[in-house]
Scaffold this active site. Structure first.
Site, PDB file in Angstrom:
ATOM      1  N   GLU A   1      43.091  32.255  47.197  1.00 52.57           N
ATOM      2  CA  GLU A   1      42.486  33.393  46.520  1.00 52.57           C
ATOM      3  C   GLU A   1      41.982  34.471  47.462  1.00 52.57           C
ATOM      4  O   GLU A   1      41.981  35.643  47.087  1.00 52.57           O
ATOM      5  CB  GLU A   1      41.378  32.944  45.559  1.00 52.57           C
ATOM      6  CG  GLU A   1      40.176  32.326  46.234  1.00 52.57           C
ATOM      7  CD  GLU A   1      39.131  31.862  45.233  1.00 52.57           C
ATOM      8  OE1 GLU A   1      39.069  32.394  44.125  1.00 52.57           O
ATOM      9  OE2 GLU A   1      38.358  30.961  45.593  1.00 52.57           O
TER      10      GLU A   1
ATOM     11  N   HIS B   1      56.891  11.330  46.878  1.00 49.90           N
ATOM     12  CA  HIS B   1      57.546  11.365  45.571  1.00 49.90           C
ATOM     13  C   HIS B   1      58.131  12.739  45.266  1.00 49.90           C
ATOM     14  O   HIS B   1      58.392  13.063  44.119  1.00 49.90           O
ATOM     15  CB  HIS B   1      56.569  10.919  44.485  1.00 49.90           C
ATOM     16  CG  HIS B   1      56.114   9.506  44.674  1.00 49.90           C
ATOM     17  ND1 HIS B   1      56.936   8.424  44.491  1.00 49.90           N
ATOM     18  CD2 HIS B   1      54.931   9.006  45.113  1.00 49.90           C
ATOM     19  CE1 HIS B   1      56.284   7.313  44.771  1.00 49.90           C
ATOM     20  NE2 HIS B   1      55.055   7.643  45.162  1.00 49.90           N
TER      21      HIS B   1
ATOM     22  N   GLU C   1      40.117  22.197  46.171  1.00 53.61           N
ATOM     23  CA  GLU C   1      39.235  23.360  46.320  1.00 53.61           C
ATOM     24  C   GLU C   1      39.554  24.120  47.621  1.00 53.61           C
ATOM     25  O   GLU C   1      39.542  25.350  47.645  1.00 53.61           O
ATOM     26  CB  GLU C   1      37.767  22.894  46.278  1.00 53.61           C
ATOM     27  CG  GLU C   1      36.720  23.941  46.629  1.00 53.61           C
ATOM     28  CD  GLU C   1      36.674  25.149  45.690  1.00 53.61           C
ATOM     29  OE1 GLU C   1      37.409  25.191  44.701  1.00 53.61           O
ATOM     30  OE2 GLU C   1      35.906  26.080  45.992  1.00 53.61           O
TER      31      GLU C   1
ATOM     32  N   TRP D   1      38.125  46.117  34.339  1.00 56.81           N
ATOM     33  CA  TRP D   1      39.129  45.199  34.885  1.00 56.81           C
ATOM     34  C   TRP D   1      40.203  45.149  33.808  1.00 56.81           C
ATOM     35  O   TRP D   1      39.979  44.619  32.718  1.00 56.81           O
ATOM     36  CB  TRP D   1      38.488  43.830  35.097  1.00 56.81           C
ATOM     37  CG  TRP D   1      39.316  42.842  35.843  1.00 56.81           C
ATOM     38  CD1 TRP D   1      39.540  42.802  37.189  1.00 56.81           C
ATOM     39  CD2 TRP D   1      40.009  41.719  35.296  1.00 56.81           C
ATOM     40  NE1 TRP D   1      40.330  41.721  37.506  1.00 56.81           N
ATOM     41  CE2 TRP D   1      40.633  41.041  36.365  1.00 56.81           C
ATOM     42  CE3 TRP D   1      40.166  41.212  34.003  1.00 56.81           C
ATOM     43  CZ2 TRP D   1      41.400  39.896  36.188  1.00 56.81           C
ATOM     44  CZ3 TRP D   1      40.932  40.072  33.828  1.00 56.81           C
ATOM     45  CH2 TRP D   1      41.537  39.431  34.910  1.00 56.81           C
TER      46      TRP D   1
ATOM     47  N   LYS E   1      40.589  28.051  47.800  1.00 54.42           N
ATOM     48  CA  LYS E   1      39.893  29.049  48.634  1.00 54.42           C
ATOM     49  C   LYS E   1      40.916  29.817  49.464  1.00 54.42           C
ATOM     50  O   LYS E   1      40.853  31.032  49.580  1.00 54.42           O
ATOM     51  CB  LYS E   1      38.884  28.388  49.585  1.00 54.42           C
ATOM     52  CG  LYS E   1      37.602  27.881  48.971  1.00 54.42           C
ATOM     53  CD  LYS E   1      36.592  28.944  48.626  1.00 54.42           C
ATOM     54  CE  LYS E   1      36.685  29.467  47.249  1.00 54.42           C
ATOM     55  NZ  LYS E   1      36.365  28.670  46.115  1.00 54.42           N
TER      56      LYS E   1
ATOM     57  N   ASN F   1      32.639  45.648  27.320  1.00 53.89           N
ATOM     58  CA  ASN F   1      33.159  44.460  28.027  1.00 53.89           C
ATOM     59  C   ASN F   1      33.645  43.493  26.968  1.00 53.89           C
ATOM     60  O   ASN F   1      32.981  43.322  25.943  1.00 53.89           O
ATOM     61  CB  ASN F   1      32.042  43.748  28.792  1.00 53.89           C
ATOM     62  CG  ASN F   1      31.688  44.433  30.069  1.00 53.89           C
ATOM     63  OD1 ASN F   1      32.225  45.485  30.377  1.00 53.89           O
ATOM     64  ND2 ASN F   1      30.758  43.856  30.808  1.00 53.89           N
ATOM     65  N   GLY F   2      34.757  42.812  27.231  1.00 55.71           N
ATOM     66  CA  GLY F   2      35.257  41.826  26.274  1.00 55.71           C
ATOM     67  C   GLY F   2      36.599  42.236  25.729  1.00 55.71           C
ATOM     68  O   GLY F   2      37.285  43.104  26.301  1.00 55.71           O
TER      69      GLY F   2
ATOM     70  N   ARG G   1      32.154  41.906  40.669  1.00 59.96           N
ATOM     71  CA  ARG G   1      32.748  41.230  39.517  1.00 59.96           C
ATOM     72  C   ARG G   1      34.258  41.462  39.438  1.00 59.96           C
ATOM     73  O   ARG G   1      34.950  40.754  38.712  1.00 59.96           O
ATOM     74  CB  ARG G   1      32.098  41.744  38.226  1.00 59.96           C
ATOM     75  CG  ARG G   1      30.635  41.414  38.124  1.00 59.96           C
ATOM     76  CD  ARG G   1      29.992  42.201  37.008  1.00 59.96           C
ATOM     77  NE  ARG G   1      30.502  41.829  35.712  1.00 59.96           N
ATOM     78  CZ  ARG G   1      29.906  40.990  34.879  1.00 59.96           C
ATOM     79  NH1 ARG G   1      28.783  40.425  35.215  1.00 59.96           N
ATOM     80  NH2 ARG G   1      30.424  40.714  33.704  1.00 59.96           N
TER      81      ARG G   1
ATOM     82  N   CYS H   1      34.837  43.300  33.767  1.00 53.19           N
ATOM     83  CA  CYS H   1      34.191  44.593  33.550  1.00 53.19           C
ATOM     84  C   CYS H   1      32.670  44.497  33.710  1.00 53.19           C
ATOM     85  O   CYS H   1      32.078  43.448  33.511  1.00 53.19           O
ATOM     86  CB  CYS H   1      34.476  45.081  32.146  1.00 53.19           C
ATOM     87  SG  CYS H   1      36.213  45.037  31.716  1.00 53.19           S
TER      88      CYS H   1
ATOM     89  N   LYS I   1      34.853  38.026  39.167  1.00 54.88           N
ATOM     90  CA  LYS I   1      33.841  37.001  39.416  1.00 54.88           C
ATOM     91  C   LYS I   1      33.552  36.185  38.163  1.00 54.88           C
ATOM     92  O   LYS I   1      33.414  34.978  38.222  1.00 54.88           O
ATOM     93  CB  LYS I   1      32.562  37.678  39.916  1.00 54.88           C
ATOM     94  CG  LYS I   1      31.431  36.703  40.226  1.00 54.88           C
ATOM     95  CD  LYS I   1      31.757  35.844  41.420  1.00 54.88           C
ATOM     96  CE  LYS I   1      30.701  34.809  41.720  1.00 54.88           C
ATOM     97  NZ  LYS I   1      31.245  33.741  42.585  1.00 54.88           N
TER      98      LYS I   1
HETATM   99  C1  F6R Z   1      37.068  30.413  42.686  1.00 52.51           C
HETATM  100  C2  F6R Z   1      36.182  30.768  41.592  1.00 52.51           C
HETATM  101  C3  F6R Z   1      36.658  30.521  40.220  1.00 52.51           C
HETATM  102  C4  F6R Z   1      35.485  30.035  39.343  1.00 52.51           C
HETATM  103  C5  F6R Z   1      35.941  29.929  37.882  1.00 52.51           C
HETATM  104  C6  F6R Z   1      34.825  29.420  36.994  1.00 52.51           C
HETATM  105  O1  F6R Z   1      36.470  30.700  43.911  1.00 52.51           O
HETATM  106  O2  F6R Z   1      35.113  31.265  41.793  1.00 52.51           O
HETATM  107  O3  F6R Z   1      37.715  29.613  40.189  1.00 52.51           O
HETATM  108  O4  F6R Z   1      35.046  28.803  39.830  1.00 52.51           O
HETATM  109  O5  F6R Z   1      36.363  31.170  37.423  1.00 52.51           O
HETATM  110  O6  F6R Z   1      33.732  30.284  37.033  1.00 52.51           O
HETATM  111  P1  F6R Z   1      32.316  29.829  36.540  1.00 52.51           P
HETATM  112  O7  F6R Z   1      31.838  28.753  37.464  1.00 52.51           O
HETATM  113  O8  F6R Z   1      31.465  31.062  36.612  1.00 52.51           O
HETATM  114  O9  F6R Z   1      32.488  29.309  35.140  1.00 52.51           O
END
Ligand code: F6R
Length: 606
Positions: free
Chosen positions: A486, A502, A479, A75, A483, A101-102, A27, A2, A601
């Site tokens: 997501e 395995h 990673e 959100w 990517k 928010n929260g 976000r 949010c 985000k």
């Molecule tokens: C993936 C991504 C998330 C963040 C995770 C931690 O592309 O961005 O997996 O890495 O939510 O977020 P931060 O780094 O803001 O604690």
């Protein structure tokens, strides 16, 4: 997650609120709303879906006149993403509007209590209890009503509040969810994120947990839970509006991938002087450093994978055991941590709820906390004993790119720095040349892969992709797979290459794409055997290797390249072609790249 904005001044509030909400779109959200106040009272406009719908509904804000207001992108957590559940929520008497928010953890008993008191609920949200509590406790003094309300709430909240009896005033409350005040000239603001403020002012005040603020067009007053005034200093935000705009790129993600050479340079270069690493921000004494017998790294998502990538450099150079744990697991794991543990917490946003909780848990067991954070003044930065900033600049795309590479770069620097201070660098020399070359190598990794868009055309329709590698290659594979998942919604799994036999190899058959990371010459032959294993079962192999590696040619169907790089520090370079691959596959699949579905985000709830 949010987003919140608030405005008071002499301009029409609604267009400013809508513009601020647009800046927060990155976000992640699924509904939005604004509440604007004029002499006649508060008018609320809410929509399901995008801000564009809210602009349409309000004629770009023109249909809701007033110079004071609050706005929100939601959100969904409690209740579906509907118009009823969207914020702002309004009190039964129409006097108050609230954005939040929260998560309010005790909202069920509060809702029962308020229902018994005769308050009517119009949504399924936890937030709505807040606005009814404010109405319940209001007896002519908004500040007191807010303090009494906050005393009843458990959980995390950043609140924006307006009261129809107090034109020109906006109120803010913060507890475990970010909220920043923007001090303008003849106008003042608040927002959950500086990106919504920089178009108007660079002077910001970070609210702390338990603080309240009352803003008019020409005053900003902060007070505590007893109503006592709190002195606050404004900070200056260094980056400008352009930094948070697309700058000619089709997506923020692509822009941020391209910004990586600069971001990695800004993170590394100023910390290297006369061939040695200096962390002026780290005042760890020699005695403290010598006393560390374990390093625990914790984070979520990509930040966790950056930890996985940095781990071996720290262990190899410092000869201190390093554990990397997901913050959401660590917080409930009764961890073996004491005063000899250094906890490295990694977070781009500095506001990730699980990461903050793991930090607090480890700290309560005596660990010293070193935070690797991008957002200046964020919660993680404030809670840590030491903070090292990654100078990546604002990261807007939901999928992190420059956040990850700068985090890995900081871990590499810490590995060298600690090893040198502990007298353990030995033969390795200063390694600063290798670190200083990383920005150039990242640029080369971008430049030497012009075939990626056409490779994306070949692979985008697959139902799944496997990523395999060993050691750092495996950490990067994790990673790379994230990517891909997501942003392209393609199923992707990363496996340690030696582990395939395995179990997982049962899934490999004709035409299964396998991205094989093969960037470390010392274990290349081992990974090559795994490539041959999958190839002989019909897999299509897309190998990522260093340029000029002839040995891999017979085994691979297609190639991605990186320049030669010290395997100790290779993750920062290796990930770049995989980011680009995920980007172009997502583009082929017509995905909303900067705002992938279901994702936010900054994950400020558990
Ligand atoms: C993936 C991504 C998330 C963040 C995770 C931690 O592309 O961005 O997996 O890495 O939510 O977020 P931060 O780094 O803001 O604690």
């Amino acid at each position: 997650m949010c987003g919140i904005v608030g405005y008071t001044g002499s301009q029409q509030a609604a267009p400013i609120l809508l513009d601020g909400l647009k800046k927060l779109e990155y976000r992640g959200y699924d509904s939005a709303g604004i509440a604007v106040m004029d002499d006649r009272g508060i008018s609320v406009s809410k929509v399901r879906g995008r801000i564009a719908n809210l602009c349409e509904k309000t004629d770009s804000g023109r249909s809701v006149p007033g110079v004071t207001g609050i706005g929100h992108t939601r959100w969904a957590t409690h209740g579906a993403p509907t118009e009823e559940n969207a914020h702002p929520h309004i009190s039964n008497d129409g006097r108050f509007a609230v954005v939040h928010n929260g998560i309010i953890e005790n909202y069920i008993p509060l809702r029962e209590e308020l229902t018994a008191d005769g308050y009517c609920f119009e949504s399924e949200t936890d937030t709505e209890v807040i606005v009814h509590l404010i109405e319940k406790y209001y007896s002519g003094d908004v500040r007191q009503a807010l303090i009494k309300t906050a005393n009843r709430l458990r959980g995390s909240y950043a609140l924006g509040v307006i009261c129809a009896g107090e034109p020109g005033k906006i109120y803010a409350v913060r507890e475990a969810s970010p909220l920043i005040l923007g001090a303008g000239s003849g106008e003042n603001f608040f927002a959950s994120d500086v990106t919504a403020l920089v178009a108007h002012t660079r002077n910001v005040i970070y609210l702390e947990d338990g603080e309240f603020a009352e803003l008019t067009c020409d005053s900003v007053n902060v007070f505590d839970c007893l109503g006592h005034a709190v002195e606050k200093k404004a900070s200056r935000v260094m980056w400008d509006v352009q930094a948070a705009e697309k700058g000619g790129y089709e997506h923020f993600m692509l822009k941020e991938i391209m910004e990586q050479p600069g971001a990695v340079k800004a993170t590394i270069a100023p910390r290297i002087k006369d061939g040695r690493i200096r962390f002026d921000e780290l005042d760890i004494s020699d005695e403290e450093l010598a006393g560390i017998n374990k390093i625990m790294i914790t984070a979520c998502g990509s930040a966790y994978y950056a930890g996985c990538a940095g781990r071996s450099a720290i262990e190899r150079l410092c000869r201190i055991p390093v554990e990397v744990q997901l913050a959401s697991e660590l917080r409930y794991s009764d961890p073996l941590i004491d005063g000899h543990t250094l906890l490295i917490v990694i977070s781009q946003s500095g506001e990730t709820a699980d990461t903050i909780a793991a930090l607090k848990e480890c700290r309560s067991r005596g660990a010293k906390v070193l935070a690797v954070v991008n957002v200046v003044g964020s919660s993680v930065a404030k809670l840590a004993d030491y903070t090292v900033y990654t100078w990546a600049g604002p990261e807007i795309a939901v999928a992190t790119t420059k956040g990850y590479t700068t985090q890995a770069a900081v871990l590499y620097m810490l590995a060298v720095y600690f090893a040198e201070r502990l007298g353990r660098l030995g033969e390795s020399g200063g390694l600063t040349e290798e670190l200083l070359s990383l920005p150039r190598l990242v640029q080369q990794a971008i430049d030497m892969n012009p075939a990626i868009p056409s490779l994306a055309k070949k692979y985008h329709a697959s139902s799944s992709v496997f990523f395999i590698g060993r050691n750092t290659d495996y950490a990067v594979a994790l990673e790379g797979a994230l990517k891909m998942k997501e942003i392209s919604y393609l199923h992707a799994e990363a496996y340690a290459a030696g582990e395939l036999k395995h179990g997982t190899i049962a899934l490999i058959d004709e035409h299964q794409p396998v991205v094989a990371l093969c960037c470390n010459p010392s274990i290349m032959e081992k990974t090559m055997s795994n490539i041959i294993e999958v190839k002989s079962r019909g897999a299509e192999v897309l190998a990522l290797t260093f340029q000029g590696n002839q040995k891999i040619l017979p085994a691979a169907d297609d190639l991605l390249f990186i320049p030669e790089v010290d395997p100790l520090f290779s993750a920062v370079v290796e990930i770049v072609p995989l980011q680009l691959l995920a980007y172009y596959v997502a583009k082929e699949n017509g995905c909303d790249i900067d705002k992938p579905k279901n994702l936010a985000k900054s994950v400020t709830v558990e």
